[in-house]
Write a protein that holds these residues in place. Sequence first.
Motif, short mmCIF file in Angstrom:
data_model
loop_
_atom_site.label_atom_id
_atom_site.label_comp_id
_atom_site.label_asym_id
_atom_site.label_seq_id
_atom_site.Cartn_x
_atom_site.Cartn_y
_atom_site.Cartn_z
N TYR A 111 -10.60 -0.03 -29.35
CA TYR A 111 -11.04 0.08 -30.74
C TYR A 111 -12.37 -0.64 -30.97
O TYR A 111 -13.13 -0.26 -31.85
N GLU A 119 -14.89 1.91 -29.66
CA GLU A 119 -14.96 3.03 -30.60
C GLU A 119 -15.82 2.66 -31.81
O GLU A 119 -16.69 3.41 -32.23
N ASP A 120 -15.56 1.47 -32.33
CA ASP A 120 -16.34 1.00 -33.48
C ASP A 120 -17.82 0.88 -33.11
O ASP A 120 -18.70 1.33 -33.85
N TRP A 136 -19.51 4.36 -32.67
CA TRP A 136 -19.65 5.08 -33.94
C TRP A 136 -20.69 4.41 -34.84
O TRP A 136 -21.39 5.08 -35.59
N ARG A 137 -20.78 3.09 -34.77
CA ARG A 137 -21.83 2.42 -35.55
C ARG A 137 -23.21 2.83 -35.03
O ARG A 137 -24.14 3.02 -35.80
N TYR A 145 -23.91 5.63 -33.64
CA TYR A 145 -24.13 6.99 -34.14
C TYR A 145 -24.54 6.97 -35.62
O TYR A 145 -25.49 7.64 -36.03
N GLY A 146 -23.82 6.17 -36.42
CA GLY A 146 -24.12 6.07 -37.85
C GLY A 146 -25.54 5.59 -38.10
O GLY A 146 -26.23 6.08 -39.00
N THR A 147 -25.97 4.64 -37.29
CA THR A 147 -27.33 4.12 -37.46
C THR A 147 -28.35 5.21 -37.10
O THR A 147 -29.33 5.42 -37.83
N ARG A 186 -27.87 8.38 -37.30
CA ARG A 186 -27.77 9.44 -38.31
C ARG A 186 -28.54 9.09 -39.58
O ARG A 186 -28.97 9.98 -40.32
N PHE A 207 -29.12 2.69 -29.07
CA PHE A 207 -28.11 3.42 -29.85
C PHE A 207 -27.72 4.71 -29.13
O PHE A 207 -26.55 5.09 -29.10
N GLY A 262 -25.14 4.26 -43.12
CA GLY A 262 -24.72 4.88 -41.86
C GLY A 262 -23.57 4.12 -41.21
O GLY A 262 -22.64 4.73 -40.67
N TYR A 266 -19.64 5.53 -40.60
CA TYR A 266 -19.11 5.80 -39.26
C TYR A 266 -18.40 4.65 -38.57
O TYR A 266 -17.77 4.87 -37.54
#
Lengths: 360, 360
Positions: A268, A271-272, A275-276, A278-280, A282, A295, B279, B283
């Motif tokens: 986990y 995963e976090d 995904w962070r 990815y979020g950054t 994005r 990233f 972001g 995510y």
Amino acid sequence: MPLDLSLLPDGGVIWMDASGEHSDIVLSTRIRLARNIEGYAFTGRARDGERLRVLAQVRDAATQVPALAHNVFVRVDELPATDRLLLHERHLVSKELAGLDAQHPVRSGAAVFLGPDVGVMVNEEDHLRLQSLRSGFALPAAFEAVQQLDRELGARVPYAVHPEFGFLTACPTNTGTGMRASVLIHLPGLVLTKEMGKVLAGLQQMGLTYRGLYGEGSDVVGNFFQISNQTTLGRSEDELLQQLLVVVRRVIASEEDARRILLRDAGYIIEDKVWRAYGTLRYAHSLTFDEAMNFLSGVRLAVGLKLISGLSVYTLNKLLIFSQSAHLSRAEGRALTESEANLVRARYVRHTLAQEAGAP
Amino acid sequence: MPLDLSLLPDGGVIWMDASGEHSDIVLSTRIRLARNIEGYAFTGRARDGERLRVLAQVRDAATQVPALAHNVFVRVDELPATDRLLLHERHLVSKELAGLDAQHPVRSGAAVFLGPDVGVMVNEEDHLRLQSLRSGFALPAAFEAVQQLDRELGARVPYAVHPEFGFLTACPTNTGTGMRASVLIHLPGLVLTKEMGKVLAGLQQMGLTYRGLYGEGSDVVGNFFQISNQTTLGRSEDELLQQLLVVVRRVIASEEDARRILLRDAGYIIEDKVWRAYGTLRYAHSLTFDEAMNFLSGVRLAVGLKLISGLSVYTLNKLLIFSQSAHLSRAEGRALTESEANLVRARYVRHTLAQEAGAP
């Protein structure tokens, strides 16, 4: 006149199409052979006129070389600096040939034959640098291609060979086979599990070495490593390749193990983290290239672990290459300051990922 | 039996509906009046039986108080700890009344009247804490509501009043008016421009004070400040309110100035910062509450600056309240460890923001 990259058979990017073995871990395989032509001083010692004669002789011979039939010839010394940087960012010419170092500007006579399978740099550190660049882990295919080119070109220009040492090169570390085979490999699992130090020490014991994304002297960023043979002398090409093949297979297996352990013990958290990343990517509105690499490294790991789906390795490779400064300048049609490039880079990354996600 | 929040007239959340003046900067306005009933020891010194008699007297009187007609009565001392925490997280009862401090467990006789406009805590530090909580910057409306409640309740229970000092309270810092008026205000502009120190020093000179999101003893996180009057004695309620009104208006204006300066001088840095926060919230797969607060602070700033559109302040308020531990436990229907809460929080935030963005 700026270089028209669309003239290249594949835009010079087929090597990053994410095909080939283990392409989620191994981005690309490159083999280059260093060759020099008898009767000329090495490039670094030659005068302009001598290098131009080398170039003329090679161009002449190249018309008779089937392996170069589909190549595009580019006079690197006639390109503006941004185009030379562009070719380097696309991994098609070395930093030295591009003359990007202020203390070593581009040499007159610097040129390159660019093609989908093989290429030749002329007047690099050696007169000739024959190379093959492939997507994924593809040592035998890359070697076969560059070997054929070597045979065909060697039949038409007289290589400088010493009966005992083998091929003579400007730098003694290349003498012998003149071969450097390398793989560009993504090893976040080994880095995160802190196993990388051990792996790198093991490489060195095997006569292999590692570098960053842009070869000699470049830093390791985003967990991307270039692993290559250090030795060129006293062993055959086949032996050197076989050894690299075995070691890289072992490194790939270790990386896969490390990823399994990460998922099992810190699933986990990983995963976090990814995904962070990815979020950054994005949503960030300004990204330095190193940030983008780091990233993208996280997102690449996520795709490898199937934590993120619907995102192709090809897109990730493309982001890595096209988010470099000269590529961004080219896309914008103008020179960019560093902070402008950061804004343009973030926009390019955002749009590419949003498109891939089918976002509105 | 767990508390059924749906029984509350508005779920106890109307105060965060983002209506009211300056609601992008001022989350809420609260006014509370501390009152004690003649003939009983202060709560902290009273025995159980005495507190229960206080409670019985108040309940009896409350049936005759029009301002409490639509309120729900809750015996806080009969609630499980998670529900007491839930009411506190929803800003409906103080930490003291909820008995959340291990050294000060919930007191028998602790109760609360909860309503859309006004509420009364019974057997808090004082026998009665009358309060009004409103969305946005709404000092006059909040005061009018709590004043009416005070008149109606004061006509039915005998308040402890000293002819010279005014209302008597357990802690001398509340004696006099017994009033504390506060605004919960979001000041990222002043923090980012490093003007906040000056503003806070100015507040103290004016007899005002500041605290974190959860009142006394809580840290400032996410640039959320509670500004309130320090003085309660020697001045009328109107004077105290007028002063707070003037100062908060000035703070709001300073915050707006700071935001304009930020946009002008560091627009692209701010834009990047707030979009990265967005972001990450979109995510991340694990979020601590402090992280969530900090990222929400960035996104709230972005909405205020119109850098992000299509995202309501109400949603941001809701995220702030509903992503707290007891709320997450309630939504999951079970107790959560801290790391479970972080996962559930991240999922809740992701889904809420994705929904608001109309993402697939």
